[in-house]
Scaffold this motif. Structure first.
Motif, short mmCIF file in Angstrom:
data_model
loop_
_atom_site.label_atom_id
_atom_site.label_comp_id
_atom_site.label_asym_id
_atom_site.label_seq_id
_atom_site.Cartn_x
_atom_site.Cartn_y
_atom_site.Cartn_z
N ILE A 183 10.31 -14.31 -36.72
CA ILE A 183 10.17 -12.79 -36.30
C ILE A 183 9.12 -12.12 -37.69
N LEU A 184 9.79 -12.11 -39.14
CA LEU A 184 10.08 -11.75 -39.93
C LEU A 184 8.67 -12.01 -40.47
N SER A 185 8.46 -13.24 -40.73
CA SER A 185 6.76 -14.24 -41.20
C SER A 185 5.74 -13.64 -41.18
N LYS A 186 5.86 -13.36 -39.22
CA LYS A 186 4.96 -13.42 -39.01
C LYS A 186 4.20 -11.82 -39.02
N LYS A 187 5.68 -11.37 -38.74
CA LYS A 187 5.26 -9.47 -39.21
C LYS A 187 4.55 -9.46 -40.53
N LEU A 188 5.28 -9.34 -41.83
CA LEU A 188 4.88 -9.44 -43.28
C LEU A 188 3.67 -10.45 -43.22
N ALA A 189 2.96 -11.16 -42.93
CA ALA A 189 2.07 -11.67 -42.68
C ALA A 189 1.08 -10.50 -42.50
N ALA A 190 0.97 -9.52 -41.57
CA ALA A 190 -0.06 -8.19 -41.13
C ALA A 190 0.09 -7.34 -42.61
N GLY A 191 1.00 -7.52 -43.65
CA GLY A 191 0.28 -6.30 -44.20
C GLY A 191 1.04 -5.58 -44.56
N LEU A 192 1.78 -5.09 -43.83
CA LEU A 192 2.48 -4.17 -43.66
C LEU A 192 3.61 -3.97 -45.09
N ASP A 193 3.48 -2.00 -44.73
CA ASP A 193 4.36 -0.59 -45.93
C ASP A 193 5.50 -0.86 -44.98
N GLY A 194 5.59 -1.02 -43.89
CA GLY A 194 7.14 -0.23 -43.52
C GLY A 194 7.05 -0.88 -42.02
N LEU A 195 8.41 -1.07 -41.81
CA LEU A 195 8.76 -1.96 -40.06
C LEU A 195 9.54 -1.11 -39.65
N VAL A 196 9.81 -1.08 -38.79
CA VAL A 196 11.32 -0.77 -37.70
C VAL A 196 11.44 -1.48 -36.66
N LEU A 197 12.86 -2.14 -36.64
CA LEU A 197 13.12 -2.46 -35.29
C LEU A 197 14.04 -2.01 -35.15
N ASP A 198 13.66 -3.00 -33.41
CA ASP A 198 14.82 -2.19 -32.21
C ASP A 198 15.28 -3.55 -31.72
N VAL A 199 16.49 -3.84 -32.27
CA VAL A 199 17.25 -5.13 -31.74
C VAL A 199 18.44 -5.34 -30.26
N LYS A 200 17.85 -5.08 -29.27
CA LYS A 200 18.82 -4.59 -28.28
C LYS A 200 20.34 -5.96 -27.41
N ILE A 201 20.64 -4.73 -26.94
CA ILE A 201 21.62 -5.56 -26.46
C ILE A 201 21.98 -5.19 -25.10
N GLY A 202 22.82 -6.10 -24.79
CA GLY A 202 22.95 -5.91 -23.27
C GLY A 202 22.47 -6.96 -21.59
N SER A 203 22.54 -6.79 -20.79
CA SER A 203 23.00 -7.57 -19.67
C SER A 203 21.12 -7.77 -19.59
N GLY A 204 20.06 -6.75 -20.13
CA GLY A 204 18.73 -7.12 -19.62
C GLY A 204 18.25 -7.42 -21.38
N ALA A 205 19.36 -7.80 -22.23
CA ALA A 205 18.35 -7.82 -23.64
C ALA A 205 19.09 -9.58 -23.95
N PHE A 206 18.48 -10.73 -24.70
CA PHE A 206 19.09 -11.50 -25.10
C PHE A 206 20.26 -11.70 -26.48
N MET A 207 20.58 -11.08 -27.26
CA MET A 207 22.24 -10.30 -27.24
C MET A 207 22.74 -9.63 -27.01
N LYS A 208 24.17 -10.06 -26.24
CA LYS A 208 25.02 -9.53 -24.99
C LYS A 208 25.81 -9.01 -25.73
#
Length: 434
Positions: A183-208
């Motif tokens: 995840i981060l290698s691609k985001k950091l390659a974009a030259g970002l100063d800041g990033l916010v991550l939306d980590v999903k949980i639940g029946s429609g997410a990969f993390m249950k």
């Protein structure tokens, strides 16, 4: 150096050092490392794990395996990333809202994966729009429109592209360290100063469950910050679709309804929350609450919609798209209502099953070569806790054929549980990290 020695070190529970990881990532990118060696590395990482330092080292090595963008703009370069859900079109709302608040958003996105929709597929539902921009075009759109949502070029983190393909066929996708680095290698390659991550949980997410989501969020935040990108995460609920629509063109329409102030709800709430976090971290807002208010103001004033329209036009879409989005978006020929089978309350929704309904309708890919039908999907989705009567619509199916629509109706009815008692509906925002 020798790939065998690096693999043996990881196999024996030791983390390769910075130079070894840089060499291995370069070998992944240029073919110096074989598929067998890449698979052995991935399995050793899955079984033994990496230290925090090793995870950062692998992330930076994969970032540095290709081009790392640098920007010379008059505002911070920001982005967000979601771990995937259903009806999750936050990127289409948040990117122009952040641009309206003084940030620049070079968002490198992906396509649908499994039951989750892809941001690029949603964007390409807009006629004429192209997401595969050359670097010069990408830079021009970001500078002129404040944001651009594009696909990664072959020059961005090529080591990740290679290792991801190997992980998919060696049962090593679940490695927390490799997920983080990917995840981060691609985001950091974009030259970002800041990033916010939306980590999903639940029946429609990969993390249950919360333990899985929290572990991933903490790994991502720690690694990104150690790599020099100011990052925080929000754990959000995905036990029901985020937007009232699922499917590419339908989610674009839902995003436009939020951007033009015609709709509120969870999509707007989560966009404002994520925006508030990243604006505060970037110094564009004094605190998260102020940043949250700035996002809402950018949307209510119509400024965010203007930025979205500007981005669409700059990427080849209709110049006056935001004047009447539905005029330009494709529409299905068959629309069927999904009727509630009994009186009661909507007590559970199988988000993964709902996402697969869209895939089965043709709105997603089962194999990489599948062609997307941008018009199909579900709209007017009910919500958890809603009180319903027998025969009342729970959703509307948009299909290209009647038999597809009828199968989708049955699948949606099966995915939505109606019970006599009202459920406890989880909060949209479950926790903040960082």
């Amino acid at each position: 150096m020798d790939a065998r020695r690096i693999i043996a070190r990881l196999r024996d529970g030791e983390t390769p050092d910075h130079d070894q990881l840089q060499w291995f990532a370069k070998g992944l990118a240029d073919g110096g490392v074989t598929d067998a060696q890449a698979g052995a590395f991935a399995m050793a990482a899955l079984l033994n794990g990496l230290t925090d330092e090793g995870r950062v080292g692998l992330t930076l090595a994969m970032r540095d395996s290709g081009k790392v963008l640098k920007w010379d703009l008059d505002g911070p370069v920001l982005d967000k990333h979601s771990t995937g859900g259903v009806g999750d079109c936050v990127s289409l709302v948040l990117a122009p809202a952040l641009a309206a608040c003084g940030a620049y958003v070079p968002m490198i996105s992906g396509r649908g994966l499994g039951h989750t929709g892809g941001t690029l597929d949603k964007m390409e539902a807009i006629p004429g729009l192209h997401t595969d921009l050359e670097e010069a075009q990408f830079r021009d759109v970001v500078a002129r429109a404040g944001c651009a949502i594009v696909s990664a070029t072959k020059d961005i983190a090529p080591a990740d592209r290679r290792l991801y393909a190997v992980r998919d066929v060696t049962s090593t996708v679940e490695s927390l360290d490799l997920i983080t680095a990917s995840i981060l290698s691609k985001k950091l390659a974009a030259g970002l100063d800041g990033l916010v991550l939306d980590v999903k949980i639940g029946s429609g997410a990969f993390m249950k469950n919360m333990d899985e989501a929290k572990s991933l969020a903490e790994a991502l935040v720690t690694t990104a910050n150690e790599a020099g990108c100011k990052t925080a995460a929000v754990i959000s609920d995905m036990n029901q679709p985020l937007a009232p629509s699922l499917g590419n063109a339908l989610e674009v329409a839902a995003s436009c309804a939020v951007l033009t102030g015609r709709k509120q709800g969870a999509l707007l709430d989560l966009s404002a929350t994520l925006g508030g976090v990243v604006l505060a971290n970037a110094g564009l807002a004094g605190d998260v609450a102020t940043g949250h208010a700035m996002i809402l103001s950018a949307i209510s004033s119509g400024t965010a919609a203007e930025y979205f329209g500007r981005m669409i036009a700059a990427m080849g879409g209709p110049i006056k798209f935001m004047d009447d989005p539905k005029r330009f978006l494709p529409e299905s020929t068959v629309i069927r209502e999904v009727a509630a089978a009994s009186d009661g309350y909507v007590s559970a929704m199988d988000g993964q099953a709902l996402g697969m309904v869209v895939v089965d309708l043709g709105g997603g890919r089962k194999v990489e070569t599948d062609k997307i039908d941008y018009a199909v999907g579900l709209s007017d989705m009910t919500t958890l806790g809603a009180k319903v009567r027998k025969g009342q619509p729970l959703a509307r199916v948009h299909a290209s054929r009647m038999d597809h629509a009828e199968a989708a109706v049955r699948a949606v009815q099966k995915a939505i549980t109606i019970a006599p008692d009202a459920p406890v509906v989880p909060d949209l925002i479950r926790e903040g990290i960082g």
